[in-house]
Scaffold this active site. Structure first.
Site, PDB file in Angstrom:
ATOM      1  N   ASP A 111      12.202 -11.867 -37.862  1.00 45.21           N
ATOM      2  CA  ASP A 111      11.025 -12.727 -37.893  1.00 45.21           C
ATOM      3  C   ASP A 111      11.266 -13.933 -38.791  1.00 45.21           C
ATOM      4  O   ASP A 111      10.798 -15.029 -38.519  1.00 45.21           O
ATOM      5  CB  ASP A 111       9.807 -11.961 -38.415  1.00 45.21           C
ATOM      6  CG  ASP A 111       9.294 -10.969 -37.382  1.00 45.21           C
ATOM      7  OD1 ASP A 111      10.026 -10.717 -36.411  1.00 45.21           O
ATOM      8  OD2 ASP A 111       8.176 -10.460 -37.559  1.00 45.21           O
TER       9      ASP A 111
ATOM     10  N   GLU B 250      14.103 -15.490 -39.409  1.00 47.36           N
ATOM     11  CA  GLU B 250      14.920 -16.494 -38.709  1.00 47.36           C
ATOM     12  C   GLU B 250      14.074 -17.229 -37.673  1.00 47.36           C
ATOM     13  O   GLU B 250      14.173 -18.433 -37.507  1.00 47.36           O
ATOM     14  CB  GLU B 250      16.095 -15.812 -38.003  1.00 47.36           C
ATOM     15  CG  GLU B 250      17.230 -15.462 -38.936  1.00 47.36           C
ATOM     16  CD  GLU B 250      18.240 -14.586 -38.225  1.00 47.36           C
ATOM     17  OE1 GLU B 250      19.181 -15.154 -37.636  1.00 47.36           O
ATOM     18  OE2 GLU B 250      18.072 -13.350 -38.238  1.00 47.36           O
TER      19      GLU B 250
ATOM     20  N   ASP C  31      10.871 -17.677 -37.788  1.00 52.94           N
ATOM     21  CA  ASP C  31       9.978 -18.597 -38.494  1.00 52.94           C
ATOM     22  C   ASP C  31      10.711 -19.868 -38.912  1.00 52.94           C
ATOM     23  O   ASP C  31      10.143 -20.955 -38.886  1.00 52.94           O
ATOM     24  CB  ASP C  31       9.378 -17.926 -39.732  1.00 52.94           C
ATOM     25  CG  ASP C  31       8.379 -16.845 -39.349  1.00 52.94           C
ATOM     26  OD1 ASP C  31       7.906 -16.867 -38.192  1.00 52.94           O
ATOM     27  OD2 ASP C  31       8.081 -15.989 -40.197  1.00 52.94           O
TER      28      ASP C  31
ATOM     29  N   GLU D 153      -5.918  -6.579  -4.076  1.00 56.76           N
ATOM     30  CA  GLU D 153      -5.405  -6.737  -5.446  1.00 56.76           C
ATOM     31  C   GLU D 153      -6.044  -5.712  -6.372  1.00 56.76           C
ATOM     32  O   GLU D 153      -7.192  -5.336  -6.168  1.00 56.76           O
ATOM     33  CB  GLU D 153      -5.781  -8.136  -5.981  1.00 56.76           C
ATOM     34  CG  GLU D 153      -5.356  -9.273  -5.086  1.00 56.76           C
ATOM     35  CD  GLU D 153      -5.950 -10.622  -5.529  1.00 56.76           C
ATOM     36  OE1 GLU D 153      -6.648 -10.669  -6.556  1.00 56.76           O
ATOM     37  OE2 GLU D 153      -5.699 -11.607  -4.826  1.00 56.76           O
TER      38      GLU D 153
ATOM     39  N   LYS E 294      -8.163  -4.595  -9.441  1.00 57.21           N
ATOM     40  CA  LYS E 294      -9.210  -5.300 -10.181  1.00 57.21           C
ATOM     41  C   LYS E 294      -9.055  -4.972 -11.655  1.00 57.21           C
ATOM     42  O   LYS E 294      -9.400  -3.885 -12.118  1.00 57.21           O
ATOM     43  CB  LYS E 294     -10.592  -4.876  -9.690  1.00 57.21           C
ATOM     44  CG  LYS E 294     -11.712  -5.661 -10.364  1.00 57.21           C
ATOM     45  CD  LYS E 294     -13.055  -5.365  -9.726  1.00 57.21           C
ATOM     46  CE  LYS E 294     -14.147  -6.255 -10.276  1.00 57.21           C
ATOM     47  NZ  LYS E 294     -14.353  -6.126 -11.713  1.00 57.21           N
TER      48      LYS E 294
ATOM     49  N   ASP F 225      -9.530  -4.838 -15.602  1.00 62.27           N
ATOM     50  CA  ASP F 225     -10.706  -4.764 -16.454  1.00 62.27           C
ATOM     51  C   ASP F 225     -10.464  -5.558 -17.731  1.00 62.27           C
ATOM     52  O   ASP F 225     -10.128  -5.015 -18.772  1.00 62.27           O
ATOM     53  CB  ASP F 225     -10.978  -3.287 -16.765  1.00 62.27           C
ATOM     54  CG  ASP F 225     -12.433  -3.054 -17.092  1.00 62.27           C
ATOM     55  OD1 ASP F 225     -13.223  -4.006 -16.981  1.00 62.27           O
ATOM     56  OD2 ASP F 225     -12.762  -1.918 -17.463  1.00 62.27           O
TER      57      ASP F 225
ATOM     58  N   GLU G 210      -7.223 -13.105 -15.145  1.00 63.83           N
ATOM     59  CA  GLU G 210      -7.849 -12.133 -16.034  1.00 63.83           C
ATOM     60  C   GLU G 210      -6.984 -11.950 -17.278  1.00 63.83           C
ATOM     61  O   GLU G 210      -5.792 -11.665 -17.168  1.00 63.83           O
ATOM     62  CB  GLU G 210      -7.964 -10.804 -15.267  1.00 63.83           C
ATOM     63  CG  GLU G 210      -8.905  -9.818 -15.866  1.00 63.83           C
ATOM     64  CD  GLU G 210     -10.350 -10.000 -15.388  1.00 63.83           C
ATOM     65  OE1 GLU G 210     -10.659 -11.024 -14.726  1.00 63.83           O
ATOM     66  OE2 GLU G 210     -11.164  -9.125 -15.696  1.00 63.83           O
TER      67      GLU G 210
ATOM     68  N   TYR H 164      -5.018 -14.788 -10.382  1.00 63.01           N
ATOM     69  CA  TYR H 164      -5.322 -14.271  -9.044  1.00 63.01           C
ATOM     70  C   TYR H 164      -6.038 -15.259  -8.136  1.00 63.01           C
ATOM     71  O   TYR H 164      -6.557 -14.861  -7.092  1.00 63.01           O
ATOM     72  CB  TYR H 164      -6.103 -12.968  -9.126  1.00 63.01           C
ATOM     73  CG  TYR H 164      -7.336 -13.022 -10.016  1.00 63.01           C
ATOM     74  CD1 TYR H 164      -8.400 -13.874  -9.724  1.00 63.01           C
ATOM     75  CD2 TYR H 164      -7.429 -12.209 -11.145  1.00 63.01           C
ATOM     76  CE1 TYR H 164      -9.514 -13.915 -10.529  1.00 63.01           C
ATOM     77  CE2 TYR H 164      -8.549 -12.237 -11.957  1.00 63.01           C
ATOM     78  CZ  TYR H 164      -9.595 -13.101 -11.645  1.00 63.01           C
ATOM     79  OH  TYR H 164     -10.696 -13.149 -12.446  1.00 63.01           O
TER      80      TYR H 164
ATOM     81  N   LYS I 266     -15.062  -0.453  -6.288  1.00 63.89           N
ATOM     82  CA  LYS I 266     -14.974   0.193  -7.602  1.00 63.89           C
ATOM     83  C   LYS I 266     -14.575   1.660  -7.501  1.00 63.89           C
ATOM     84  O   LYS I 266     -15.047   2.375  -6.631  1.00 63.89           O
ATOM     85  CB  LYS I 266     -16.334   0.112  -8.300  1.00 63.89           C
ATOM     86  CG  LYS I 266     -16.802  -1.291  -8.617  1.00 63.89           C
ATOM     87  CD  LYS I 266     -16.003  -1.851  -9.773  1.00 63.89           C
ATOM     88  CE  LYS I 266     -16.698  -2.995 -10.486  1.00 63.89           C
ATOM     89  NZ  LYS I 266     -17.892  -2.673 -11.209  1.00 63.89           N
TER      90      LYS I 266
ATOM     91  N   CYS J  10     -23.612   8.856 -49.536  1.00 62.05           N
ATOM     92  CA  CYS J  10     -22.371   9.293 -48.912  1.00 62.05           C
ATOM     93  C   CYS J  10     -22.362  10.816 -48.773  1.00 62.05           C
ATOM     94  O   CYS J  10     -22.588  11.525 -49.759  1.00 62.05           O
ATOM     95  CB  CYS J  10     -21.193   8.828 -49.765  1.00 62.05           C
ATOM     96  SG  CYS J  10     -19.622   9.508 -49.203  1.00 62.05           S
TER      97      CYS J  10
ATOM     98  N   CYS K  65     -19.677  12.199 -51.402  1.00 55.61           N
ATOM     99  CA  CYS K  65     -19.750  12.075 -52.856  1.00 55.61           C
ATOM    100  C   CYS K  65     -21.139  11.747 -53.373  1.00 55.61           C
ATOM    101  O   CYS K  65     -21.354  11.678 -54.573  1.00 55.61           O
ATOM    102  CB  CYS K  65     -18.752  11.027 -53.352  1.00 55.61           C
ATOM    103  SG  CYS K  65     -19.232   9.348 -52.946  1.00 55.61           S
TER     104      CYS K  65
ATOM    105  N   CYS L 265     -19.444   3.559 -48.106  1.00 57.35           N
ATOM    106  CA  CYS L 265     -19.700   4.225 -49.378  1.00 57.35           C
ATOM    107  C   CYS L 265     -19.145   3.305 -50.459  1.00 57.35           C
ATOM    108  O   CYS L 265     -18.012   2.858 -50.370  1.00 57.35           O
ATOM    109  CB  CYS L 265     -18.987   5.576 -49.389  1.00 57.35           C
ATOM    110  SG  CYS L 265     -18.831   6.285 -51.023  1.00 57.35           S
TER     111      CYS L 265
ATOM    112  N   CYS M  82     -14.565   7.778 -54.215  1.00 56.66           N
ATOM    113  CA  CYS M  82     -15.151   8.777 -53.312  1.00 56.66           C
ATOM    114  C   CYS M  82     -14.030   9.705 -52.838  1.00 56.66           C
ATOM    115  O   CYS M  82     -13.007   9.240 -52.340  1.00 56.66           O
ATOM    116  CB  CYS M  82     -15.787   8.087 -52.116  1.00 56.66           C
ATOM    117  SG  CYS M  82     -16.254   9.205 -50.770  1.00 56.66           S
TER     118      CYS M  82
HETATM  119  S1  IVH Z   1     -11.575 -12.717  -7.840  1.00 58.15           S
HETATM  120  C1  IVH Z   1     -14.613 -15.234  -6.126  1.00 58.15           C
HETATM  121  N1  IVH Z   1      -9.655 -11.023  -8.326  1.00 58.15           N
HETATM  122  O1  IVH Z   1     -13.767  -9.242 -11.596  1.00 58.15           O
HETATM  123  C2  IVH Z   1     -13.610 -14.380  -6.725  1.00 58.15           C
HETATM  124  N2  IVH Z   1     -11.539 -11.057  -9.767  1.00 58.15           N
HETATM  125  O2  IVH Z   1     -16.502  -8.864 -10.719  1.00 58.15           O
HETATM  126  C3  IVH Z   1     -13.911 -14.019  -8.113  1.00 58.15           C
HETATM  127  N3  IVH Z   1     -11.402  -9.487 -11.631  1.00 58.15           N
HETATM  128  O3  IVH Z   1     -15.093 -12.220 -12.892  1.00 58.15           O
HETATM  129  C4  IVH Z   1     -12.923 -13.221  -8.798  1.00 58.15           C
HETATM  130  N4  IVH Z   1      -9.414  -8.660 -11.128  1.00 58.15           N
HETATM  131  O4  IVH Z   1     -13.131 -11.095 -14.127  1.00 58.15           O
HETATM  132  C5  IVH Z   1     -10.851 -11.495  -8.704  1.00 58.15           C
HETATM  133  N5  IVH Z   1      -7.873  -9.581  -8.686  1.00 58.15           N
HETATM  134  C6  IVH Z   1      -9.053 -10.051  -9.057  1.00 58.15           C
HETATM  135  C7  IVH Z   1      -9.731  -9.580 -10.194  1.00 58.15           C
HETATM  136  C8  IVH Z   1     -10.984 -10.108 -10.513  1.00 58.15           C
HETATM  137  C9  IVH Z   1     -10.443  -8.630 -11.968  1.00 58.15           C
HETATM  138  C10 IVH Z   1     -12.676  -9.666 -12.346  1.00 58.15           C
HETATM  139  C11 IVH Z   1     -12.968 -11.089 -12.731  1.00 58.15           C
HETATM  140  C12 IVH Z   1     -14.281 -11.413 -12.095  1.00 58.15           C
HETATM  141  C13 IVH Z   1     -14.871 -10.061 -11.918  1.00 58.15           C
HETATM  142  C14 IVH Z   1     -15.868 -10.082 -10.814  1.00 58.15           C
END
Ligand code: IVH
Length: 671
Positions: free
Chosen positions: A34, A36, A38, A114, A116, A118, A177, A229, A317, A411, A414, A429, A434
């Site tokens: 790190d 080096e 830096d 694709e 989805k 989170d 995302e 995406y 989902k 607490c 204690c 606390c 403690c």
């Molecule tokens: S497309 C019109 N693709 O899901 C298209 N969204 O519920 C809008 N998300 O706000 C989004 N993976 O944060 C798209 N492969 C994916 C995604 C994705 C996650 C999220 C994104 C969006 C939310 C919508």
């Protein structure tokens, strides 16, 4: 330096740093220290200040985190960011497809499928291949400008890769995302807990909290990632399908999820949903479903959107891994820095294949917000490997006998006062001595990753503490076998093992020792950085806030916390006590290159040519360490005249015994 030479050096430095970034962030295999790194970074920053050029916008210096902001500026998305309609079952997915076929009068619809992710949605603007600005989704029309923070994400290209097939568009709005993988998330949370900070509830909250940091230096230390995406408005490039957009984004150097697939009809879409569902537990990041998108952009246009969601896309989902159970009690745990965490104790229940009987309720606000009461039937859920959490109480199952939770005024360990500092979610606390805090503190000190003292877990720590044998971590080094033998469940063998482990921990690598001290905000990574930069505990003790903040990655809050720690009387005394105990943190030089690095010496009897102090400094100068008692890990016992019982111990442990002459040869002194 002339302009031309500076230009060449700047280009070289940028290339080297990009290479090292990739080794560090993507391949997890750094080639340089790190320090080096830096140095390279600082040289580049200085040259860029003296010789400004066009490449600055995409320079790695732009990633390190800019000065903190007072607040984020609003950002109007050139094209609104829509959300997705949801489907929760295969039937709903089929209905969606039937609707689209009806609306478009086609037999089969070609989709792109694709995962989805989170995390949280962001919108990025690139002009002529360079990253300009980026923002959170916000309300879809206006988000927050988090440009400085986005720049710190290692996998986000600051400059697009030129593609022969498709030159840079003049203007590109690209969507994706930001997320955090589960493993780094858990590590981050463990670190936060040991530092007395509130853990994040899940990787999504951690990603969102990290990206929405006013201090980009904090974001820079968070393990954020991004997948792109989709595109918003584009000038200077044209696409006909969504698949083409994804392929082109990948060719331009954007990270695109490798699991994206074409699905030429809905049965392929359903198969993908099932396939990704099966893969879900083994993915390194959390996903909550899959997204189906109509591939042909012309067809997307025809379909348009209703309210805020496009008709041409669907979020399918996964069912959450949830279960219901009953809260038998809500107890309060006291952490190392005195944080009080309410924990729900529940009737054991299986969620996603794991039996769960406890779930964190994070803090008093959370309990109140969710209105969880003792006796409630609750829904709990596990997302991936994350600590289970209580989602909500089923209020219609209440009998009226449920008891609301109240944070105790004192607490539970204690009896001291509980305070809640302005702006903090946690109750703490106030009592620095403690017992719960001290025990946690000692346990952290001994834990793996810190001093790594085997055999000193929660139970033994509590036993030693309750027997008043230890009141701080340094007391460990003054323990006597007879004291331990007097304890319950401790026999000859276990006592010897524990004392050996304690003895062995006397020469910890400096970074482990710094981490073990449990300084607020100083996790393993920061400890490593401090060890490399300061090279010795003495140097670190002398550092002031400005010296510390001059280091990349160390913000004012961390610096303040370090300085305060070492300024405190109690901690100063602790350092002296460590010193008296013979604790000798090993500088990074000692643990690597030096000739006697990693070697420990024990002297017995008196030397002819020099005193003990001189002998000790000879060993230390070469990276070795002198200890006072012989253990299985001792490298050499040096026998002078009239040696004592250490010689017998050495013989019984088969430790090499060397004479004074041999010792002098070893340290390079010839008589
Ligand atoms: S497309 C019109 N693709 O899901 C298209 N969204 O519920 C809008 N998300 O706000 C989004 N993976 O944060 C798209 N492969 C994916 C995604 C994705 C996650 C999220 C994104 C969006 C939310 C919508």
């Amino acid at each position: 330096m002339d302009n031309e030479k500076a230009g060449r050096r700047i280009a070289d430095l940028r290339k080297m740093i990009r290479h090292h970034n990739a080794r560090y962030y993507q391949q997890d295999a750094p080639e340089i220290s790190d320090a080096e790194y830096d140095r390279l970074m600082r040289e580049l920053q200085e040259l860029e200040a003296l010789f400004p050029d066009d490449g600055i916008a995409s320079s790695p210096t732009q990633r390190v985190g800019a000065a903190p902001l007072a607040k984020f500026s609003p950002f109007s998305h050139p094209q609104p960011m829509l959300s997705l309609a949801n489907a929760f079952s295969p039937e709903e997915i089929l209905e969606f497809d039937a609707r689209l076929r009806r609306l478009t009068k086609t037999d089969a619809i070609d989709y792109v499928a694709e995962p989805k992710l989170d995390g949280l949605a962001v919108n990025l603007i690139y002009e002529n291949g360079l990253f300009q600005r980026g923002a959170t989704r916000g309300d879809g029309t206006t988000g927050e400008d988090v440009t400085q923070n986005l720049r710190t994400i290692g996998s986000l290209p600051l400059k697009m890769t030129p593609s022969a097939a498709c030159p840079f568009p003049e203007f590109l709005e690209v969507r994706g995302e930001v997320y955090m993988e589960r493993k780094p998330f858990e590590k981050l949370n463990r670190r936060r807990e040991t530092q007395g900070e509130d853990p994040f509830a899940n990787p999504r909250n951690a990603a969102a909290g990290s990206l929405r940091q006013l201090d980009a230096k904090i974001t820079a230390r968070r393990p954020l990632n991004i997948f792109l995406y989709g595109a918003g408005s584009v000038r200077g490039a044209a696409f006909t399908t969504h698949w083409e957009i994804l392929e082109t984004l990948a060719a331009w150097g954007f990270p695109v999820n490798p699991l994206v697939r074409r699905a030429p009809d809905i049965s392929a879409g359903l198969a993908y949903f099932a396939e990704i569902g099966a893969l879900r537990p083994s993915l390194p990041y959390d996903i909550d479903g899959v997204v189906l998108k109509v591939n042909a952009l012309a067809l997307q246009d025809v379909l348009g959107s209703v309210s805020r969601s496009p008709r041409w896309a669907l979020a399918c989902k996964f069912p959450a891994q949830q279960a219901t159970t009953v809260v038998c009690d809500i107890i309060v745990q006291v952490g190392r820095t005195g944080t009080l965490t309410p924990v729900a104790v529940m009737e054991p229940v299986t969620v996603g294949g794991v039996v769960v009987s406890r779930a964190t309720l994070h803090n008093a606000d959370e309990v109140q917000k969710k209105d969880i009461r003792i006796g409630d039937t609750v829904v709990i859920q596990r997302a991936g490997d994350v600590i289970p959490e209580v989602v909500r109480a089923l209020t219609d199952k209440r009998s009226g006998r449920e008891m609301p939770f109240r944070m105790p005024g004192r607490c539970p360990e204690c009896g001291s006062d509980i305070v809640r500092r302005e702006g903090e979610a946690a109750h703490r606390c106030v009592n620095l001595s403690c017992p719960a805090q001290i025990k946690e503190h000692i346990r952290h000190f001994a834990s793996r990753g810190a001093m790594d003292i085997e055999g000193l877990g929660e139970k033994v720590t509590a036993q030693l503490f309750d027997a008043r044998l230890i009141a701080d971590p340094a007391d460990l080094y003054f323990l006597k076998p007879e004291q331990l033998l007097a304890l319950d469940r401790q026999a000859d063998k276990s006592v010897r093992k524990l004392l050996d482990a304690i003895e062995r921990s006397k020469t910890p690598p400096l970074d482990k020792f710094i981490y073990a001290l449990g300084i607020r905000h100083v996790g393993e990574r920061t400890a490593g950085l401090l060890a490399r930069q300061f090279d010795s505990l003495q140097n670190l003790l002398r550092a002031d806030v400005s010296t510390l903040t001059a280091l990349n990655e160390i913000g004012p809050e961390i610096a303040q916390s370090i300085v305060e720690f070492f300024a405190e009387d109690h901690n100063r005394k602790l350092m002296e006590k460590f010193d008296k105990a013979g604790l000798m943190p090993q500088t990074p030089a000692q643990t690597t290159g030096a000739p006697l690095a990693g070697k420990t010496f024990v002297f017995t009897g008196s030397l002819e040519s020099m005193g003990r102090t001189e002998a000790k400094s000879l060993v230390e100068a070469q990276g070795g360490v002198v200890l006072s008692s012989v253990t299985g890990k001792t490298s050499y016992v040096v026998a002078g005249s009239e040696p004592g019982s250490k010689l017998d111990k050495a013989a019984s442990l088969r430790i090499p015994v060397i004479s004074e002459t041999e010792f002098l040869k070893l340290v390079g002194r010839t008589t």
